[in-house]
Design an enzyme around this catalytic site. Structure first.
Site, PDB file in Angstrom:
ATOM      1  CB  SER A 219      43.411 -76.070 -57.695  1.00 50.55           C
ATOM      2  OG  SER A 219      42.628 -74.935 -57.921  1.00 50.55           O
ATOM      3  CG  ASP A 407      35.917 -77.552 -55.177  1.00 49.64           C
ATOM      4  OD1 ASP A 407      35.787 -76.346 -54.899  1.00 49.64           O
ATOM      5  OD2 ASP A 407      36.644 -77.971 -56.094  1.00 49.64           O
ATOM      6  CB  CYS A 410      37.871 -77.685 -59.421  1.00 46.49           C
ATOM      7  SG  CYS A 410      38.889 -76.316 -60.022  1.00 46.49           S
ATOM      8  CG  HIS A 464      39.559 -76.582 -54.148  1.00 49.93           C
ATOM      9  ND1 HIS A 464      39.145 -76.769 -55.448  1.00 49.93           N
ATOM     10  CD2 HIS A 464      40.817 -76.068 -54.233  1.00 49.93           C
ATOM     11  CE1 HIS A 464      40.105 -76.379 -56.281  1.00 49.93           C
ATOM     12  NE2 HIS A 464      41.131 -75.948 -55.568  1.00 49.93           N
TER      13      HIS A 464
END
Length: 500
Positions: A219, A407, A410, A464
């Site tokens: 992240s 995700d 990102c 994610h």
């Protein structure tokens, strides 16, 4: 003055595009609300916004001129057959040498396989979220059961590495300072603190200093990791202190090159059926303004960087307005009200008196995610951290960028694009290299391509947090990558799971 003029310009330019789904949302005026939303979505409620203490108490957290560390055994371990002596588990604080009064907290788990395994450090993003989130919910030695006991994680990364989790930037997790000047606002401050931390760690643990060293995280750590890797490499070249045997760095679903990744939001959302073509066309009208804002941030880096954060996040917020209760960490899932994940057992577990006593943190609060750190890093958010990577690659330091395919925030598409567009000596060969299956147990767990020191892996059936969604594949990924090849040619899958 130029910054104020620029901010006014952005407002004027954006105004023609305002609509029900395309405007700077009301909470953009208050970054604290955005940070608090992030924390609530994980079902976390830290008592404090940051660990800046008014005074240093007489507890164990303040003993010693340099370090407080202890070997420990969590009191709630469900396996009573494992003794304190069997566990190479350490936790404690290091003073950060070039800070004003910062003390950084960490967990260190010696490998369950061999002390000669690589040392792997993990950094959680946020910015401002504790690395204990990953430690207990992704790739650490333990998972927290609902009764707050600990059970061994069959796929903990300590199976193949000596694993280090650090609460950073200062004020996050159990890390603290008595001086507000230790709150960091950019990657120079963050990476200098982490470098000082590593120097203290290897001074205390010299037996691990010659091991291969890898930096990992996810992240917002897509910012931390390249800056930290460059800082370690710089320190090694300048012979600043203890040589750190940096071999590689891995970024999971990270934010690294915002100009490319923000442009990919609408493409990903359209491809995945989150928005329609008419929405796509309307939202994309903000892209030129976003791109201009990011360029100005890159040259001046103060108020214009905060302005670019607001402008460019209009793109993401517009998509989420249309997506409704979709979980942007995993678009296959829905959020119920504010709750997208329930990580509340993290705070419940670490706030137990017996646990705090075993760790020696005394009355230092655990700040699971810090809205103050989040806000402090706003001037850093839209900076391009890809710029320092080519020099590392060309000196033979490996990079793995991996991303779960579901995700949004990102997403794999934006990550793939910046990796492919990065200019370095092997770019042409990397772009031309074939995409091949990443197989685990004879099943395709992802697709990857590699050339020289650079690898990109798209992970199937993951959002994610890849190590949480696909723990076995994530462990195999780490093992193969640190052994030299994601193809598995040097891996030993049959020995992946071993008993304690």
């Amino acid at each position: 003055m130029e910054d104020l003029i620029f901010f006014g310009f952005l407002v004027l330019v954006l105004s023609p595009f305002s609509s029900a789904t395309l405007r700077i949302p009301s909470n953009a005026k208050l970054p604290s609300l955005q940070a608090e939303k992030l924390i609530r979505e994980l079902n976390l409620f830290p008592k404090q916004s940051i660990n800046i203490v008014d005074h240093v108490n007489n507890g164990s957290a303040s003993i010693g001129p340099k370090i407080v560390e202890r070997r420990f055994k969590f009191p709630n371990l469900a396996d009573p057959s494992v003794s304190h002596e069997d566990l190479g588990h350490h936790a404690g604080y290091y003073n950060i040498q070039h800070s004003h009064a910062a003390r950084m907290f960490y967990f260190f788990f010696e490998s369950r396989n061999s002390k000669s395994d690589p040392v792997v450090i993990w950094l959680t993003g946020g910015p401002g979220c504790s690395s204990e989130l990953a430690m207990f919910y992704e790739n650490g030695p333990f998972n927290i059961a609902n009764n707050l006991s600990l059970v061994w994680n069959e796929y903990g990364w300590d199976k193949v590495s000596n694993l280090l989790y650090v609460d950073q930037p200062t004020g996050t997790g159990f890390s603290y300072s008595s001086d507000k000047r230790d709150i960091r606002h950019n990657e120079a401050g963050v990476s200098d603190d982490l470098y000082d931390f590593l120097q203290a760690f290897f001074e205390e643990h010299p037996q691990f200093a010659k091991n291969d060293f890898y930096i990992t995280g996810e992240s917002y750590a897509g910012h931390y990791i390249p800056a930290f890797a460059s800082r370690v490499h710089q320190g090694n070249k300048a012979k600043e202190g203890i040589h750190i045997n940096l071999k590689g760095f891995a970024i999971g679903n990270g934010l690294t090159n915002p100009a490319i990744q923000y442009k990919a939001y609408t493409d990903y959302a359209l491809d995945m059926g989150i928005i329609k073509k008419s929405d796509y066309d309307r939202i994309n009208k903000v892209l030129p303004v976003c791109e201009t804002a990011i360029k100005l941030c890159g040259t001046d880096g103060t108020i214009s960087c905060v302005a670019s954060y607001f402008v460019c996040n209009t793109i993401f917020n517009s998509i989420m307005t249309l997506a409704g209760d979709t979980n942007y960490y995993d678009i296959r899932k829905k959020c119920e009200g504010d709750l997208c994940y329930d990580f509340s057992n993290l705070e419940n577990f670490l706030n137990q008196k017996s646990v705090r006593a075993s760790l020696g943190v005394e009355d230092i609060e655990f700040v699971s995610c810090s809205p103050t750190v989040y806000q402090a890093m706003l001037v850093d958010w839209m900076r391009n951290l890809e710029v320092g990577i080519p020099a590392l690659l060309e000196d033979g330091v490996k990079l793995l960028v991996y991303a779960g395919e579901y995700d949004l925030i990102c997403n794999w598409l934006g990550n793939s694009r910046w990796v492919h567009s990065m200019e370095w000596a092997g770019q042409k060969e990397f772009v031309a290299s074939p995409e091949v299956p990443f197989e685990v147990d004879a099943s395709e767990a992802g697709l990857f391509k590699s050339h020289g020191p650079l690898s990109f892996l798209k992970v199937h059936d993951a959002g994610h947090m890849v190590p949480m969604d696909q723990p076995k594949a994530a462990l195999e990924m780490l093992k193969r990558w640190t052994h030299g090849s994601l193809s598995g040619a040097t891996a030993e899958p049959e020995n992946l799971v071993s008993s304690m």
